[in-house]
Design an enzyme around this catalytic site. Structure first.
Site, PDB file in Angstrom:
ATOM      1  N   SER A 128     -12.275   1.087   3.432  1.00  0.00           N
ATOM      2  CA  SER A 128     -11.611   0.913   4.935  1.00  0.00           C
ATOM      3  C   SER A 128     -11.316   2.351   5.510  1.00  0.00           C
ATOM      4  CB  SER A 128     -10.419  -0.086   4.619  1.00  0.00           C
ATOM      5  OG  SER A 128     -10.756  -1.153   4.049  1.00  0.00           O
ATOM      6  N   ARG A 174       0.822  -1.252  -0.143  1.00  0.00           N
ATOM      7  CA  ARG A 174      -0.065  -0.018   0.077  1.00  0.00           C
ATOM      8  C   ARG A 174       0.836   1.388  -0.110  1.00  0.00           C
ATOM      9  NH1 ARG A 174      -2.189  -3.505  -1.071  1.00  0.00           N
ATOM     10  NH2 ARG A 174      -4.257  -4.483  -0.032  1.00  0.00           N
ATOM     11  N   GLU A 176      -7.219   5.816   7.479  1.00  0.00           N
ATOM     12  CA  GLU A 176      -6.697   5.225   6.035  1.00  0.00           C
ATOM     13  C   GLU A 176      -6.590   6.318   5.089  1.00  0.00           C
ATOM     14  OE1 GLU A 176      -5.726   1.652   4.866  1.00  0.00           O
ATOM     15  OE2 GLU A 176      -4.677   2.781   3.428  1.00  0.00           O
TER      16      GLU A 176
END
Ligand SMILES: Cc1cc2nc3c(=O)[nH]c(=O)nc-3n(C[C@H](O)[C@H](O)[C@H](O)COP(=O)(O)OP(=O)(O)OC[C@H]3O[C@@H](n4cnc5c(N)ncnc54)[C@H](O)[C@@H]3O)c2cc1C
Length: 344
Positions: free
Chosen positions: A240, A164, A338
């Site tokens: 998320s 990520r 996030e």
């Protein structure tokens, strides 16, 4: 290219919150991009690069500079010797690339089906799901280097992809504006074992794991995701909302004596990744609707925060604080957000 003034940013974030952009430009070519950057420079403005806003939260005060919405489109395709090469404009929708490549018989990114967002944003956080990530297929990224004032081609290695992460959201955040991405697809076969969600889906739909096609895998992933996650077209969310926290072995062994049900996954650096969704769920906050802020956690996945009737980003931040405080109290772990909050 038109430069618009006082444009509501709520329509450009899948969380559907936030104030106005002082200036807003839709960039469809390299010339548009250079023109918009000149406009920002000549007027002493900051700029923010926007894809489709599925990982971006705008503040109530909006953005005081120029928002550059990347809409460079088009896909060039060549296929030879069982390999497909695509060069795709940054503004194209990521899922269309998954559809195209799976329909041509390639498995490489089938597991990345239905991830919202644009092609230009995909390398930024190296999007991933179910064991695949976009860096598996990226050959080169073409971008404008704002520090050198030139267009550059960056190889896969030089993108510094990690889980990520890439240089685009770490060391060189905001330096490069991605205009197109070249990808190579070559996986014509895939072998089990799959993630348990996928295996369960295939079994219940009587699909043989050993003879599965890329289209069947795409369908399986799409249907699994549709059950777990809200569709941003219908329900406002950024997917998320919290990162999965990392703890040391010692911290984990202490926590797991008190909470034996805690799931974990060992990472390469020897730490243990916990699941933020499970922590929130164990606090009894799955499907938690807060009347005051108009925010909620999603009924099928506590990690997802949805905007049901919030009036402002401030409501979202208040809701976040409620979740973070309760989880902190129970587990002593501070959850981190996030999606990116865009600076004003
Ligand atoms: C329901 C839902 C499910 C999701 N599931 C997943 C998942 O399974 N896996 C996963 O990895 N992510 C997931 N995400 C997150 C999201 O899909 C990705 O972060 C996606 O890449 C964001 O694309 P975007 O175009 O909307 O980017 P934006 O939100 O517009 O931008 C994200 C960042 O990239 C930068 N950026 C955008 N375009 C460019 C460009 N052309 N050049 C340089 N910088 C750029 C922006 O400045 C910003 O910093 C999910 C999101 C939602 C809403």
């Amino acid at each position: 290219m038109k430069i618009l003034e006082n444009v509501s940013l709520a329509q450009y974030s899948t969380m559907r919150l936030g104030g106005n952009a002082r200036y807003f430009a839709e960039v469809k070519s390299n010339d548009d991009l250079l023109g918009s950057l000149d406009f920002a420079k000549n007027n002493g403005l900051n700029f923010h690069v926007l894809g489709s806003g599925s990982n971006s939260i705008f503040q109530d005060t909006g953005f005081s500079g120029l928002v550059i919405a990347m809409r460079t489109m088009g896909a060039k395709e060549t296929e030879a010797n069982n390999e497909l090469q695509l060069t795709v404009g940054a503004g194209e929708i990521w899922d269309d690339i998954v559809k195209l490549s799976t329909h041509k018989g390639y498995f490489d990114v089938a597991s990345l089906s239905l991830i919202p967002g644009t092609v230009g944003a995909a390398p930024v956080q190296n999007i991933g799901a179910y064991g695949q990530q976009v860096s598996d297929v990226i050959d080169t990224v073409r971008a404008y280097d704002t520090s050198k004032g030139i267009f550059v081609e960056i190889s896969n290695k030089d993108c510094e992809f990690k889980y990520r992460k890439s240089r685009f959201n770490t060391t060189d955040k905001k330096r490069f504006i991605i205009t197109s991405v070249t990808m190579r697809f070559c996986r014509k076969n895939i072998a089990p074992p799959f993630y348990s969600d996928i295996t369960n889906y295939l079994q219940s739909h009587h699909i043989d794991e050993r003879t599965i096609t890329p289209i069947q895998l795409r369908e399986a992933i799409s249907n699994i995701r549709a059950v777990k996650l809200p569709d941003p077209a219908d329900i406002a969310s950024c997917g998320s909302f919290f990162k999965n926290p990392l703890v040391s072995e010692a911290e984990y062994s202490q926590l797991s004596t008190q909470f034996p049900e805690l799931k974990s996954h060992k990472t390469d650096d020897g730490n243990l990744k916990l699941y933020a969704g499970q922590l929130i769920e164990l606090c009894g906050l799955k499907g938690f609707h807060d009347q005051e802020t108009g925010m909620a956690t999603w009924k099928n996945q506590a990690l997802v925060v949805v905007n049901e009737s919030a009036k402002s980003t401030n409501d979202l931040l208040k809701f976040k604080k409620i979740i973070v405080t309760i989880v902190q109290k129970k587990f002593g772990i501070t959850l981190e957000q996030e999606p990116e909050i865009i600076a004003v």
